[in-house]
Write a protein that holds these residues in place. Structure first.
Motif, PDB file in Angstrom:
ATOM      1  N   THR A  96      -3.193  -9.638   3.889  1.00  0.00           N
ATOM      2  CA  THR A  96      -2.574  -8.803   2.862  1.00  0.00           C
ATOM      3  C   THR A  96      -3.555  -7.764   2.336  1.00  0.00           C
ATOM      4  N   ALA A  97      -4.786  -8.195   2.036  1.00  0.00           N
ATOM      5  CA  ALA A  97      -5.803  -7.267   1.542  1.00  0.00           C
ATOM      6  C   ALA A  97      -6.114  -6.199   2.585  1.00  0.00           C
ATOM      7  N   SER A  98      -6.141  -6.585   3.855  1.00  0.00           N
ATOM      8  CA  SER A  98      -6.411  -5.629   4.923  1.00  0.00           C
ATOM      9  C   SER A  98      -5.289  -4.603   5.035  1.00  0.00           C
ATOM     10  N   GLY A  99      -4.040  -5.067   4.977  1.00  0.00           N
ATOM     11  CA  GLY A  99      -2.911  -4.151   5.055  1.00  0.00           C
ATOM     12  C   GLY A  99      -2.898  -3.163   3.907  1.00  0.00           C
ATOM     13  N   LEU A 100      -3.178  -3.648   2.699  1.00  0.00           N
ATOM     14  CA  LEU A 100      -3.170  -2.773   1.526  1.00  0.00           C
ATOM     15  C   LEU A 100      -4.295  -1.742   1.616  1.00  0.00           C
ATOM     16  N   THR A 101      -5.518  -2.198   1.943  1.00  0.00           N
ATOM     17  CA  THR A 101      -6.634  -1.261   1.963  1.00  0.00           C
ATOM     18  C   THR A 101      -6.582  -0.306   3.151  1.00  0.00           C
TER      19      THR A 101
ATOM     20  N   GLY B  19       0.810  -1.204   0.000  1.00  0.00           N
ATOM     21  CA  GLY B  19       0.000   0.000   0.000  1.00  0.00           C
ATOM     22  C   GLY B  19       0.844   1.254   0.000  1.00  0.00           C
ATOM     23  N   PHE B  20       1.928   1.265   0.766  1.00  0.00           N
ATOM     24  CA  PHE B  20       2.807   2.431   0.817  1.00  0.00           C
ATOM     25  C   PHE B  20       3.476   2.676  -0.532  1.00  0.00           C
ATOM     26  N   VAL B  21       3.885   1.584  -1.178  1.00  0.00           N
ATOM     27  CA  VAL B  21       4.541   1.705  -2.484  1.00  0.00           C
ATOM     28  C   VAL B  21       3.555   2.185  -3.547  1.00  0.00           C
ATOM     29  N   LEU B  22       2.324   1.702  -3.482  1.00  0.00           N
ATOM     30  CA  LEU B  22       1.362   1.966  -4.548  1.00  0.00           C
ATOM     31  C   LEU B  22       0.461   3.165  -4.295  1.00  0.00           C
ATOM     32  N   ILE B  23       0.515   3.749  -3.095  1.00  0.00           N
ATOM     33  CA  ILE B  23      -0.453   4.773  -2.722  1.00  0.00           C
ATOM     34  C   ILE B  23      -0.412   5.995  -3.638  1.00  0.00           C
TER      35      ILE B  23
END
Length: 254
Positions: free
Chosen positions: A139-144, A90-94
């Motif tokens: 993983t989905a929770s961390g990304l979202t 998430g940090f990389v893609l935000i």
């Protein structure tokens, strides 16, 4: 000391109260329900940086009610590695990710999951632990949670079918998001270091944290197992609708 707009402070305090109340009642994961109030007076990135330390304050207070012994350690062991991976992604893609698409996809999955419960059997056998499902959910929770502060639905979709006792469910989600908030605080503060007015607002809205968590915990204590789970599915449905609204509005469809 910079004094922020009183109207913005009032909205922020109400938003923090709502998020804290959800944390006390359900263990965490429904922060998105209080974020619209913050968005009325803050830029989304500034709001994210404002929330990062406030989440840590909520975690500290929540530990009084949801101690480490209340959570399901076997489930946490399976969920947490994915959480770390998701936050990094998430940090990389935000900065480049289409947040509106993420919101729409997560909304579709959340609403479909809630519909299965609503129209299906309420007495289905509890689902056993699954490393694969747990890693995907974590993983989905961390990304979202990094991209949209909406990490609740994925982990709820894993934990609710487990049929855990209501206190164990809330304790597990509380500990899960305590770890997640600690990990994501650094990236969010790096994206937008709090300015003087933001730090002042943190201090002014801090009293809403213990009050909200305490009132939420009182609600949790008064709900029996069946009503607790029904309330969680209701909150998931509301969260899904909110995500869908945000995503469609971002595309100019609402």
């Amino acid at each position: 000391m910079l004094i922020p707009d009183p109207a913005v402070v009032a909205l922020a305090a109400l938003g923090i109260f709502v998020i804290s109340f959800m944390r006390g009642a359900f263990g965490g994961g429904f922060a998105i329900l209080g974020i619209p109030l913050l968005s009325l007076g803050m830029d989304p990135i500034v709001a994210g940086a404002f929330l990062a330390p406030m989440f840590l304050a909520m975690d500290a207070v929540a530990l009084r009610y949801w101690k480490p012994s209340t959570g399901s350690r076997p489930d946490l062991v399976l969920l947490l590695p994915g959480l770390f991976v998701g936050i990094v992604l998430g940090f990389v893609l935000i900065r480049v990710m289409d947040r509106h698409l993420v919101s729409v996809l997560m909304a579709a999955m959340t609403l479909a999951f809630s519909a299965l419960w609503l129209f299906g059997s309420k007495t289905a056998e509890a689902r056993p632990r699954s490393p694969t499902r747990a890693i995907v959910a974590g993983t989905a929770s961390g990304l979202t949670t990094m991209v949209a502060n909406s990490g609740g639905p994925p982990v709820a979709m894993y934990l609710l079918p487990r049929g855990l006792p209501k206190a164990v469910y809330a304790g597990t989600t509380s500990l899960f998001f305590t770890v997640g908030n600690l990990v994501k605080a650094g990236p969010w503060l790096a994206l937008s270091p709090p300015a003087g007015a933001t730090m002042t607002m943190m201090l002014l809205t801090l009293p809403a944290v213990p009050l909200g968590i305490w009132l939420g915990w009182i609600l949790h204590e008064r709900l029996d197992q069946e009503r607790m789970y029904a309330a969680c599915y209701l909150m998931l449905t509301v969260t899904g609708l909110k995500l869908l609204f945000d995503g469609l509005r971002g595309y100019g469809m609402i």
